[in-house]
Design an enzyme around this catalytic site. Structure first.
Site, PDB file in Angstrom:
ATOM      1  N   GLU A 191      50.971  35.293  38.804  1.00  0.00           N
ATOM      2  CA  GLU A 191      50.138  34.352  39.568  1.00  0.00           C
ATOM      3  C   GLU A 191      49.236  35.064  40.584  1.00  0.00           C
ATOM      4  O   GLU A 191      48.044  34.766  40.671  1.00  0.00           O
ATOM      5  CB  GLU A 191      50.998  33.285  40.246  1.00  0.00           C
ATOM      6  CG  GLU A 191      51.696  32.328  39.265  1.00  0.00           C
ATOM      7  CD  GLU A 191      50.745  31.572  38.328  1.00  0.00           C
ATOM      8  OE1 GLU A 191      49.521  31.581  38.570  1.00  0.00           O
ATOM      9  OE2 GLU A 191      51.234  30.974  37.346  1.00  0.00           O
ATOM     10  N   GLU A 204      56.717  25.177  32.114  1.00  0.00           N
ATOM     11  CA  GLU A 204      56.939  26.059  33.251  1.00  0.00           C
ATOM     12  C   GLU A 204      57.422  25.216  34.437  1.00  0.00           C
ATOM     13  O   GLU A 204      56.866  24.137  34.673  1.00  0.00           O
ATOM     14  CB  GLU A 204      55.656  26.793  33.650  1.00  0.00           C
ATOM     15  CG  GLU A 204      55.922  27.866  34.709  1.00  0.00           C
ATOM     16  CD  GLU A 204      54.679  28.671  35.090  1.00  0.00           C
ATOM     17  OE1 GLU A 204      53.581  28.373  34.604  1.00  0.00           O
ATOM     18  OE2 GLU A 204      54.842  29.603  35.872  1.00  0.00           O
ATOM     19  N   HIS A 207      45.246  34.059  32.243  1.00  0.00           N
ATOM     20  CA  HIS A 207      46.687  34.225  32.031  1.00  0.00           C
ATOM     21  C   HIS A 207      46.994  34.706  30.610  1.00  0.00           C
ATOM     22  O   HIS A 207      48.072  35.247  30.367  1.00  0.00           O
ATOM     23  CB  HIS A 207      47.425  32.897  32.253  1.00  0.00           C
ATOM     24  CG  HIS A 207      47.904  32.672  33.658  1.00  0.00           C
ATOM     25  ND1 HIS A 207      48.554  33.629  34.400  1.00  0.00           N
ATOM     26  CD2 HIS A 207      47.857  31.564  34.442  1.00  0.00           C
ATOM     27  CE1 HIS A 207      48.881  33.118  35.585  1.00  0.00           C
ATOM     28  NE2 HIS A 207      48.460  31.861  35.638  1.00  0.00           N
ATOM     29  N   ALA A 258      46.892  22.916  36.380  1.00  0.00           N
ATOM     30  CA  ALA A 258      46.740  23.220  34.964  1.00  0.00           C
ATOM     31  C   ALA A 258      47.789  24.231  34.539  1.00  0.00           C
ATOM     32  O   ALA A 258      48.442  24.841  35.380  1.00  0.00           O
ATOM     33  CB  ALA A 258      45.358  23.790  34.697  1.00  0.00           C
ATOM     34  N   MET A 259      47.930  24.403  33.217  1.00  0.00           N
ATOM     35  CA  MET A 259      49.000  25.243  32.688  1.00  0.00           C
ATOM     36  C   MET A 259      48.516  26.067  31.496  1.00  0.00           C
ATOM     37  O   MET A 259      47.881  25.543  30.580  1.00  0.00           O
ATOM     38  CB  MET A 259      50.179  24.333  32.281  1.00  0.00           C
ATOM     39  CG  MET A 259      51.343  25.070  31.663  1.00  0.00           C
ATOM     40  SD  MET A 259      52.076  26.233  32.853  1.00  0.00           S
ATOM     41  CE  MET A 259      52.725  27.446  31.716  1.00  0.00           C
ATOM     42  N   GLU A 260      48.889  27.357  31.516  1.00  0.00           N
ATOM     43  CA  GLU A 260      48.330  28.355  30.599  1.00  0.00           C
ATOM     44  C   GLU A 260      49.056  28.500  29.268  1.00  0.00           C
ATOM     45  O   GLU A 260      49.046  29.588  28.680  1.00  0.00           O
ATOM     46  CB  GLU A 260      48.323  29.712  31.315  1.00  0.00           C
ATOM     47  CG  GLU A 260      49.718  30.351  31.538  1.00  0.00           C
ATOM     48  CD  GLU A 260      50.356  30.069  32.881  1.00  0.00           C
ATOM     49  OE1 GLU A 260      50.018  29.032  33.504  1.00  0.00           O
ATOM     50  OE2 GLU A 260      51.208  30.861  33.315  1.00  0.00           O
ATOM     51  N   ASN A 261      49.691  27.465  28.733  1.00  0.00           N
ATOM     52  CA  ASN A 261      50.411  27.568  27.458  1.00  0.00           C
ATOM     53  C   ASN A 261      49.588  28.336  26.418  1.00  0.00           C
ATOM     54  O   ASN A 261      48.389  28.118  26.289  1.00  0.00           O
ATOM     55  CB  ASN A 261      50.691  26.172  26.910  1.00  0.00           C
ATOM     56  CG  ASN A 261      51.193  25.237  27.969  1.00  0.00           C
ATOM     57  OD1 ASN A 261      52.215  25.481  28.575  1.00  0.00           O
ATOM     58  ND2 ASN A 261      50.441  24.177  28.237  1.00  0.00           N
ATOM     59  N   HIS A 279      41.117  30.748  35.531  1.00  0.00           N
ATOM     60  CA  HIS A 279      42.480  31.170  35.891  1.00  0.00           C
ATOM     61  C   HIS A 279      43.435  31.020  34.700  1.00  0.00           C
ATOM     62  O   HIS A 279      44.126  31.970  34.326  1.00  0.00           O
ATOM     63  CB  HIS A 279      42.959  30.337  37.081  1.00  0.00           C
ATOM     64  CG  HIS A 279      44.370  30.622  37.506  1.00  0.00           C
ATOM     65  ND1 HIS A 279      44.669  31.474  38.545  1.00  0.00           N
ATOM     66  CD2 HIS A 279      45.558  30.179  37.019  1.00  0.00           C
ATOM     67  CE1 HIS A 279      45.989  31.541  38.680  1.00  0.00           C
ATOM     68  NE2 HIS A 279      46.559  30.746  37.775  1.00  0.00           N
ATOM     69  N   GLU A 280      43.456  29.846  34.105  1.00  0.00           N
ATOM     70  CA  GLU A 280      44.399  29.623  32.999  1.00  0.00           C
ATOM     71  C   GLU A 280      44.035  30.501  31.798  1.00  0.00           C
ATOM     72  O   GLU A 280      44.906  31.044  31.128  1.00  0.00           O
ATOM     73  CB  GLU A 280      44.449  28.144  32.598  1.00  0.00           C
ATOM     74  CG  GLU A 280      44.743  27.166  33.737  1.00  0.00           C
ATOM     75  CD  GLU A 280      45.939  27.525  34.602  1.00  0.00           C
ATOM     76  OE1 GLU A 280      46.838  28.254  34.124  1.00  0.00           O
ATOM     77  OE2 GLU A 280      45.983  27.085  35.773  1.00  0.00           O
TER      78      GLU A 280
HETATM   79  N1  BES Z   1      51.248  28.495  35.785  1.00  0.00           N
HETATM   80  C1  BES Z   1      50.596  27.667  36.710  1.00  0.00           C
HETATM   81  C2  BES Z   1      50.944  26.218  36.603  1.00  0.00           C
HETATM   82  C3  BES Z   1      52.347  25.847  36.997  1.00  0.00           C
HETATM   83  C4  BES Z   1      52.784  26.033  38.254  1.00  0.00           C
HETATM   84  C5  BES Z   1      53.209  25.261  36.136  1.00  0.00           C
HETATM   85  C6  BES Z   1      54.071  25.647  38.615  1.00  0.00           C
HETATM   86  C7  BES Z   1      54.478  24.904  36.497  1.00  0.00           C
HETATM   87  C8  BES Z   1      54.927  25.081  37.738  1.00  0.00           C
HETATM   88  C9  BES Z   1      49.071  27.769  36.592  1.00  0.00           C
HETATM   89  O1  BES Z   1      48.626  28.952  36.050  1.00  0.00           O
HETATM   90  C10 BES Z   1      48.519  27.687  37.965  1.00  0.00           C
HETATM   91  O2  BES Z   1      48.731  28.581  38.724  1.00  0.00           O
HETATM   92  N2  BES Z   1      47.818  26.605  38.297  1.00  0.00           N
HETATM   93  C11 BES Z   1      47.314  26.340  39.604  1.00  0.00           C
HETATM   94  C12 BES Z   1      45.816  26.421  39.675  1.00  0.00           C
HETATM   95  C13 BES Z   1      45.306  27.806  39.774  1.00  0.00           C
HETATM   96  C14 BES Z   1      43.799  27.844  39.752  1.00  0.00           C
HETATM   97  C15 BES Z   1      45.798  28.559  40.986  1.00  0.00           C
HETATM   98  C16 BES Z   1      47.768  24.945  39.936  1.00  0.00           C
HETATM   99  O3  BES Z   1      48.177  24.241  39.016  1.00  0.00           O
HETATM  100  O4  BES Z   1      47.687  24.566  41.094  1.00  0.00           O
HETATM  101 ZN    ZN Z   2      48.507  30.587  37.340  1.00  0.00          ZN
END
Ligand code: BES
Ligand code: ZN
Length: 880
Positions: free
Chosen positions: A328, A128, A309, A270-273, A305-306
């Site tokens: 998001e 992502e 998703h 973190a990332m929700e793969n 959170h992840e």
């Molecule tokens: N999908 C995002 C991670 C992401 C963001 C990947 C931008 C690539 C580009 C993930 O679900 C996310 O939102 N992570 C947050 C933490 C969350 C608790 C709000 C982060 O990584 O800050």
């Molecule tokens: Zn997210």
């Protein structure tokens, strides 16, 4: 910059993709500096596309094409064209066809941490938003959803663990070699940004979860070897998350396995793969000796959170990146609710609003302002913003407030039923809300498309003779870049009329009758509400629970504010009244108009709260913290002298500490650690209050406070106490704090997450020459430009956690950060660009600071090969 100015992409240009991809078979030959990827794609023309016989244009970046086979026939170079960012095949069949693409890439050289890279010796991916195109040529956009199988091959000895999305299908040895392989299958169609692969010498902890329909899911958390004993909290949090999504939203997990991997190099949190979440290791690893209370709370929330998703993001994904807040904002809302249900709802609400004010309000109030659903972007990575995330979550919360708990649940069920397996839009989500509730949300939709924080002014008038209370509200949004004209918003406002005894009086709204829910809806620019049968003069408590993300410009008398602070039945507004008063007193001090009697009255109100055994410790801790320096600067609005802001705020804190000396001492006496560390809400609250008290005591009586903090640091048995003591010491420029920092470094030199904390503490150290300390630390052997966590701890920690140092009048803070941005841009543009957003509030400053900042921005823009990421952010700020 690159030769041409980067051009924006517009929402209005969205078109269905000409070809769909039904299935993807990937085969990885993993080698650190030359990995080969074979991709077999099944494509067909998209029936929804309006273009016929279009060329096939695949996205691809930083990969080397080896061969291309279409329906079994090798293509000659004359049949395709390879560009910097694409692969074009002019003639493809008008019926389903297959394409086999072989490419190579260099994971070890990937410092951008997007695509396939190596972290801590482990292969991992981050796709992502647009990283998959660095792995293979593809239609790398979220409305292309395909089924994936992944086969990977690597050295058995150095890469024993092979993970990907979905369920494991088979694994084995490659005869006659030192290599082995594994195959993973993901039965759920997904967009490419949810693809993940992790391979390396990882340790693991395992557990199982039985879902509501009785299926067993095997859970795994993978970490670098030696960290296995720091995964227990993460595993508990995962199981809590799975239980909660079943209970609160009826959502069950859908694969046989759910794996999490923690790596030390990661751009985001973190990332929700799908089925394989990848985490920045600071959001997984925890034990009492290395993690603070805040770390425990964060880990729990980010795991949730992840995980959430999986339904809001993965099963239903986004049609395009303009719809980012669909997944998001909604998922942040869901993780906020999770924390509220598990811990204290009031405390969670207050801390979320603090975050919103610290991050989103400044964004909305400056050159980077954009709607939660933007209409144009240059680089999508720049749009993972507080507005998309936190304001996006506020919008979901407002819909819940407007339609009620039951209708909201019905709407969510409808959303899952209607759009499962699809790539959806914000319009479709809101349609579910209005279909399930019968409410017209067309005006409400403007929250998604309009930038800027509305301000609402309230004027109340009580007529004792008629027993009527008349409330006139007015809303206004200032122009933001590219949006001069603003529409009135549909604003839900929680309301209470507080009687002299502190109890809420009945709300008998003229023309409506008694309100079942204490809520009014502001829809016009100016609107009057009349309440009948109001027995006594009320004190107005508006926007209770922070029902709408607006700035309330209420003009209550100090006596009424003090009354709300002591009596409002809505604990959010009790805190809020304290914040408004605190802000007034700091502003008075800044302007030299402070009245000692006002400070005494404020301190007396705080005293009552501290002495009240019915009030919980976490709330008391929150009451002891004044609005941030950033909030004070925003309230001043222009010509801000950040040194004076710092001085005014700390001056007030010193005065309050003197008034509260006895109370703070009593808190200190009763909040010592009674036994082994536990991260439960009550213990967390107790420690939070102890730290808030210590921070004030250091301000009140430096000599005594410093001694107390040092003793606390030396005696600490857990990281929360250690960090609390050090944070209190960072407020004053004294030799003791240097000794304590050295001691901390010596104690924890072997632990990378604690070195990050050490860098962060250094960044927050108050006093002259802050920028010089930062610059020196960038040359410290423990600092690494290629590790985002080091940059975030030291440099973002400085920009965000030390406003007086960053905004030093001589420009030294801007210079060190601008140098860092330029240096980082060549390594990792996403990290550089995030750092650059730190300049977003510079137009609030006085002219010497403003021009120093502008000079640094101009210096960045003059760099010859700036990334799109940094160009977009810096040009917007510089041009404002
Ligand atoms: N999908 C995002 C991670 C992401 C963001 C990947 C931008 C690539 C580009 C993930 O679900 C996310 O939102 N992570 C947050 C933490 C969350 C608790 C709000 C982060 O990584 O800050
Ligand atoms: Zn997210």
């Amino acid at each position: 910059m690159k030769t041409e100015t980067p051009q924006p992409i517009h929402l209005t240009d969205y078109r269905p993709v000409p070809y769909l991809i039904d299935s993807v078979d990937l085969d990885f030959q993993l080698h650190p500096d030359a990995t080969q990827v074979r991709a077999r794609l099944s494509l067909r023309p998209n029936p929804a596309s309006t273009t016929n016989n279009a060329p096939l244009v695949l996205d691809g970046e930083k990969i080397v094409l080896q061969s291309l086979v279409l329906d079994g026939a090798l293509l000659q170079p004359s049949q395709y064209r390879v560009g910097e960012q694409s692969l074009t095949i002019a003639n493809v069949p008008a019926a389903p066809f297959t394409l086999e693409i072989v490419t190579t890439c260099n994971p070890a050289a990937n410092t951008e941490l997007s695509g396939l890279y190596v972290s801590g010796g482990v292969f991992c991916t981050q796709c992502e938003a647009e990283g998959f195109r660095r792995i293979t040529y593809f239609l790398d956009r979220p409305d292309v959803m395909a089924r994936y199988t992944v086969r990977m091959e690597a050295e058995r000895a150095s890469v024993p663990v092979l993970l990907s999305n979905g369920n494991p299908r088979e694994d084995g040895l490659i005869g006659g070699t030192t290599r082995h392989y594994a195959v993973w299958d993901d039965p759920f169609p997904k967009p490419s940004y949810l693809f993940a692969l992790v391979a390396g010498d990882l340790g693991a902890v395992h557990d199982t979860f039985t879902t509501m329909s009785g299926r067993d899911v095997s859970l795994g958390i993978y970490v670098l070897k030696g960290n296995e004993d720091r995964c227990a909290w993460a595993m508990e949090s995962l199981k809590e998350s799975m239980r909660w999504d079943e209970r609160r939203f009826g959502r069950e997990y859908d694969l046989d396995v759910f794996n999490i991997v923690a790596v030390p190099d990661f751009n985001m949190g973190a990332m929700e793969n799908k089925g394989l979440n990848v985490f920045n290791d600071k959001y997984i690893l925890a034990n009492p000796e290395t993690a603070t209370d805040a770390d425990y709370v964060n880990i729990e929330a980010i795991i949730a959170h992840e995980y959430f998703h999986n339904w809001t993001g993965n099963r239903i994904t986004c049609r395009d990146w303009f719809q980012l807040c669909l997944k998001e904002g909604l998922t942040v809302f869901r993780d906020q609710e999770f924390t509220s249900d598990l811990r204290s709802r009031a405390v969670k609400r207050i801390s979320d609003v603090k975050t919103l004010r610290a991050r989103q309000f400044p964004e909305d109030n400056g050159p980077l302002a954009h709607p939660p659903r933007p209409s144009a972007y240059i680089e999508i990575n720049n749009f993972y913003t507080p507005t998309v995330y936190e304001k996006g979550a506020e919008i979901c919360r407002m819909m819940l407030t407007l339609i009620g708990e039951q209708a909201f649940r019905k709407a969510m069920d409808l959303y899952f039923a209607r759009h499962d397996g699809e790539a959806a839009s914000v319009e479709q989500f809101v349609a579910c809300m209005s279909d399930a509730s019968g409410r017209d949300l067309s005006q409400f939709f403007t929250w998604y498309t309009q930038a800027g924080t509305p301000s609402v002014t309230a004027e109340g008038h009580y007529d004792a003779a008629s027993k009527q209370y008349t409330l006139t509200l007015e809303q206004q949004v200032k122009p933001t870049p590219g949006q001069e004209q603003k529409q009135p918003l549909h604003i839900p406002l929680g309301i209470g009329l507080v009687g002299p005894d502190g109890a809420d009086m009945p709300l008998d709204l003229d023309g409506v009758g008694t309100l079942n829910t204490p809520l009014i809806e502001l829809r016009d620019q100016r609107q009057t509400f009349r309440f009948n049968n109001v027995a006594k003069r009320p004190v107005l408590s508006l926007n209770r629970g922070f029902s709408a993300p607006v700035k309330m410009e209420a003009t209550l008398a100090m006596a009424d504010e003090l009354f709300l602070m002591g009596h409002d039945s809505d604990s959010f507004n009790r805190w809020e009244a304290g914040q408004r008063l605190g802000r007034k007193l700091v502003l008075d001090a800044y302007r030299g108009t402070a009245a000692e009697a006002d400070v005494a009255a404020y301190a007396a109100a705080l005293k009552k709260i501290i002495d009240d055994p019915a009030v919980d410790d976490a709330f008391k801790a929150l009451m002891l913290v004044l609005p941030s320096e950033g909030e004070i600067a925003a309230a001043l609005g222009a010509e801000v002298d950040t040194d004076k802001v710092h001085g005014a705020r700390d001056g007030l804190r010193t005065a309050l500490a003197a008034h509260l000396d006895g109370e703070l001492g009593a808190i200190w006496q009763r909040t010592g650690e009674p036994g082994p560390y536990r991260p439960d809400p009550a213990s967390t609250a107790r420690r939070g209050l102890r730290q808030a008290a210590l921070a004030l005591m250091v301000m009140g009586n430096a000599k005594r406070g410093i001694a107390l903090a040092l003793a606390e640091f030396e005696a600490a048995h857990n990281m929360s106490a250690e960090m609390g003591a050090l944070a209190a010491l960072m407020q004053v420029d004294c030799p003791e704090r240097e000794t304590a920092l050295d001691r901390f470094h010596a104690r924890h030199a072997h632990e990378h997450l604690l070195i990050d904390k050490w860098l962060m503490l250094n960044a927050q150290a108050q006093g002259p020459n802050a920028a010089a300390r930062i610059e020196a630390l960038t040359r410290h052997p423990d600092f690494r430009w290629t590790t985002p966590n080091k940059v975030y701890a030291l440099l973002s920690g400085f920009v965000g956690g030390n406003p007086a140092g960053f905004n030093a009048e001589d420009g030294s803070g801007y210079r060190v950060i601008a140098d860092a941005i330029i240096r980082l841009d060549a390594i990792n543009p996403q990290v550089a660009s995030r750092l650059a957003t730190g300049f977003r509030s510079c137009k609030l400053l006085n002219s010497s600071r403003k021009s120093a900042a502008q000079a640094e921005l101009a210096r960045i823009l003059a760099e010859p090969s700036l990334s799109r990421d940094v160009f977009e952010i810096v040009s917007k700020i510089a041009g404002s």
